[in-house]
Structures are given as structure tokens and as C-alpha cells.
Design a protein around this motif. Structure first.
Motif, PDB file in Angstrom:
ATOM      1  N   GLY A 256      77.239  34.267  71.669  1.00 54.62           N
ATOM      2  CA  GLY A 256      76.950  35.648  72.039  1.00 54.62           C
ATOM      3  C   GLY A 256      75.526  35.850  72.509  1.00 54.62           C
ATOM      4  N   LYS A 257      74.979  34.844  73.178  1.00 54.33           N
ATOM      5  CA  LYS A 257      73.578  34.948  73.626  1.00 54.33           C
ATOM      6  C   LYS A 257      73.456  34.711  75.116  1.00 54.33           C
ATOM      7  CE  LYS A 257      71.639  33.703  69.244  1.00 54.33           C
ATOM      8  NZ  LYS A 257      70.823  32.868  68.429  1.00 54.33           N
TER       9      LYS A 257
ATOM     10  N   SER B  22      65.001  38.898  78.670  1.00 56.04           N
ATOM     11  CA  SER B  22      65.100  37.717  77.797  1.00 56.04           C
ATOM     12  C   SER B  22      64.290  36.567  78.404  1.00 56.04           C
ATOM     13  CB  SER B  22      66.560  37.290  77.661  1.00 56.04           C
ATOM     14  OG  SER B  22      66.630  35.934  77.261  1.00 56.04           O
ATOM     15  N   PRO B  23      63.345  35.999  77.625  1.00 59.45           N
ATOM     16  CA  PRO B  23      62.568  34.872  78.167  1.00 59.45           C
ATOM     17  C   PRO B  23      63.446  33.641  78.395  1.00 59.45           C
ATOM     18  CG  PRO B  23      62.131  35.147  75.821  1.00 59.45           C
ATOM     19  CD  PRO B  23      62.984  36.315  76.234  1.00 59.45           C
ATOM     20  N   TYR B  24      64.488  33.504  77.558  1.00 54.06           N
ATOM     21  CA  TYR B  24      65.398  32.355  77.707  1.00 54.06           C
ATOM     22  C   TYR B  24      66.208  32.492  79.004  1.00 54.06           C
ATOM     23  CZ  TYR B  24      64.198  31.696  72.821  1.00 54.06           C
ATOM     24  OH  TYR B  24      63.502  31.508  71.638  1.00 54.06           O
TER      25      TYR B  24
ATOM     26  N   PRO C 149      70.768  33.062  77.996  1.00 54.60           N
ATOM     27  CA  PRO C 149      71.640  32.898  79.151  1.00 54.60           C
ATOM     28  C   PRO C 149      72.921  32.137  78.803  1.00 54.60           C
ATOM     29  CG  PRO C 149      69.981  31.182  79.165  1.00 54.60           C
ATOM     30  CD  PRO C 149      69.675  32.065  77.988  1.00 54.60           C
TER      31      PRO C 149
ATOM     32  N   GLU D  43      72.589  27.753  75.832  1.00 55.70           N
ATOM     33  CA  GLU D  43      71.289  27.127  75.545  1.00 55.70           C
ATOM     34  C   GLU D  43      70.514  26.924  76.857  1.00 55.70           C
ATOM     35  OE1 GLU D  43      69.631  26.598  72.639  1.00 55.70           O
ATOM     36  OE2 GLU D  43      71.303  27.617  71.699  1.00 55.70           O
ATOM     37  N   SER D  44      69.405  27.644  76.935  1.00 59.10           N
ATOM     38  CA  SER D  44      68.625  27.662  78.178  1.00 59.10           C
ATOM     39  C   SER D  44      68.205  26.261  78.641  1.00 59.10           C
ATOM     40  CB  SER D  44      67.391  28.562  78.019  1.00 59.10           C
ATOM     41  OG  SER D  44      66.624  28.164  76.915  1.00 59.10           O
TER      42      SER D  44
ATOM     43  N   ARG E 157      72.241  44.484  75.926  1.00 61.52           N
ATOM     44  CA  ARG E 157      72.930  43.326  75.360  1.00 61.52           C
ATOM     45  C   ARG E 157      74.030  43.687  74.360  1.00 61.52           C
ATOM     46  NH1 ARG E 157      74.256  40.206  74.925  1.00 61.52           N
ATOM     47  NH2 ARG E 157      73.497  38.715  73.470  1.00 61.52           N
TER      48      ARG E 157
ATOM     49  N   TYR F 193      59.440  34.711  69.882  1.00 58.26           N
ATOM     50  CA  TYR F 193      60.713  35.406  69.673  1.00 58.26           C
ATOM     51  C   TYR F 193      60.943  35.660  68.174  1.00 58.26           C
ATOM     52  CZ  TYR F 193      65.594  36.630  70.621  1.00 58.26           C
ATOM     53  OH  TYR F 193      66.799  37.289  70.718  1.00 58.26           O
TER      54      TYR F 193
END
Ligand SMILES: N[C@@H](CCC(=O)N[C@@H](CS)C(=O)NCC(=O)O)C(=O)O
Length: 200
Positions: A50-51, A9-11, A53, A65-66, A36, A107
């Protein structure tokens, strides 16, 4: 503290890079939630979204929220990843914004590309490709002022471009953007960059 992530995940990479480059890795346990879909329960148990990071702080707050996680970790480190001079700080934030646009657009393109071809909206796809190319150009122009420094903007740029290499290799973002290509090659040698790179 605990930081939930998934390797590609880039985030999440952005949050992990912040953690490592700020020297906070000894205060935070990192938990890989790959794959995931099978590991959503732990995230939903703590809050909506549910995401990755997601960060559980020492006081028990659950932060998602990154961008917010990066700011939180940087603050904890005494702002190691924020330039102290106002002009440099503004440039770093500008870079971070450009890289955020790139990351989000790449994304979205990945997900749009997975939809049935008949349901894909050509105008949206075209606009997103245009935004992506403009973001690569803007990064190429902006990166010149940074040399070997590390800040939150640089971290976001590495995360977005690493994701582009993995999911959108045919963008060939290095073509015609030598400053960005040279910088990326050099910065990718850092141990934290290698530790967090997408596994292809
Ligand atoms: N805006 C969020 C985006 C996070 C995000 O979309 N993470 C993805 C992984 S790259 C995810 O966990 N997706 C799972 C899902 O949407 O179910 C951030 O900046 O943290």
C-alpha cells in the motif's frame, strides 16, 4: 507500464526522476494517487504494501520499493543512469546509499514528530538527527566528484534533499555545506527536477 506516485513522496520522486532522466516517460503512464489515504485501494488491489511508488510492468508484474523500481527502469533504458566505469559506478552507488540513509531517516523523523510528544523517544530522535547531519556532511563531501552528471545516486540525493527542504527546513542543510548547496541549486533547474519537486 504504469507508475503510481504521489507528488510529495521522496521515494516516488526518485522513481519518477529515474523514469524521466532515463527517457522512458513515453513508455509509462504516471498516475498520481494524492491524497494517498483515499487512493490506497488501487495499491492494495495489486499486492501488499500500500505504498508509493509502485510499478506495473509490461508483463503485468507489480513492483514495489523505490530502489528496485529505479534499478528496473535503468535496466530497461540500457543503464543510462549507471556509470560504465567501475570507479565512477562505485562512487554513484556510494552516493545512492548515503542518500537512501538520509531519505529514510528524514521520513522516520517526520513520522516520529507527529506522535504525541509524551510518546516520542528522545534517544531515538537524537540519534536520527545525528544521522541526518552526518548524511548531509557526507553528501557535501561526495558530491564534489560529480559535476553535472546524472545517475541513480544523484537522483536519490535530489529526492532526499528536496524532501528535507519541505519537511525539515529547520535542518538548514545548506549552512556550512556550500558545495552541496551550489550543486543542488544548479541541478534543480533540470526539467525533470522541476516536474517532480514537492508542492508546498
Ligand atoms: N521503502 C519504500 C518506502 C515507500 C514509502 O514509505 N512510501 C510512502 C510515501 S513517502 C507511502 O506510500 N506511505 C503510505 C503508508 O505507509 O501507508 C520505498 O523505498 O519505496
Amino acid at each position: 507500464m504504469k507508475l503510481y506516485f504521489s507528488q510529495n513522496s521522496p521515494y516516488a520522486r526518485r522513481a519518477r526522476l529515474t523514469l524521466h532522466e532515463a527517457g522512458l516517460q513515453y513508455r509509462v503512464v504516471e498516475e498520481d494517487l494524492t491524497p494517498r489515504i483515499e487512493n490506497d485501494t488501487v495499491l492494495f488491489a495489486n499486492g501488499p504494501g500500500g505504498k508509493v511508488p509502485a510499478l506495473i510492468t509490461e508483463t503485468g508484474a507489480f513492483i514495489v520499493e523505490s530502489l528496485l523500481i529505479c534499478r528496473y527502469l535503468d535496466d530497461l533504458s540500457g543503464n543510462k543512469l549507471t556509470p560504465s566505469q567501475r570507479g565512477d559506478r562505485d562512487k554513484a552507488i556510494q552516493l545512492e546509499g548515503t542518500a537512501s540513509v538520509l531519505m529514510d531517516t528524514l521520513y522516520f523523523r517526520t513520522h516520529e514528530g507527529r506522535r504525541d510528544a509524551s510518546k516520542q523517544v528522545t534517544t531515538i530522535k537524537g540519534k536520527d538527527v545525528k544521522i541526518t547531519m552526518a548524511a548531509y556532511d557526507a553528501l557535501n563531501n561526495q558530491i564534489i566528484s560529480f559535476c553535472d552528471t546524472i545517475n541513480l545516486g544523484i537522483i536519490a540525493a535530489v529526492s532526499a534533499l528536496g524532501y528535507a527542504d519541505w519537511r525539515h527546513p529547520t535542518d538548514n542543510w545548506r549552512d556550512g555545506r556550500p558545495a552541496l548547496a551550489d550543486w543542488f541549486e544548479k541541478i534543480s533547474e533540470r526539467p525533470a527536477m522541476q516536474l517532480t519537486a514537492p508542492v508546498v
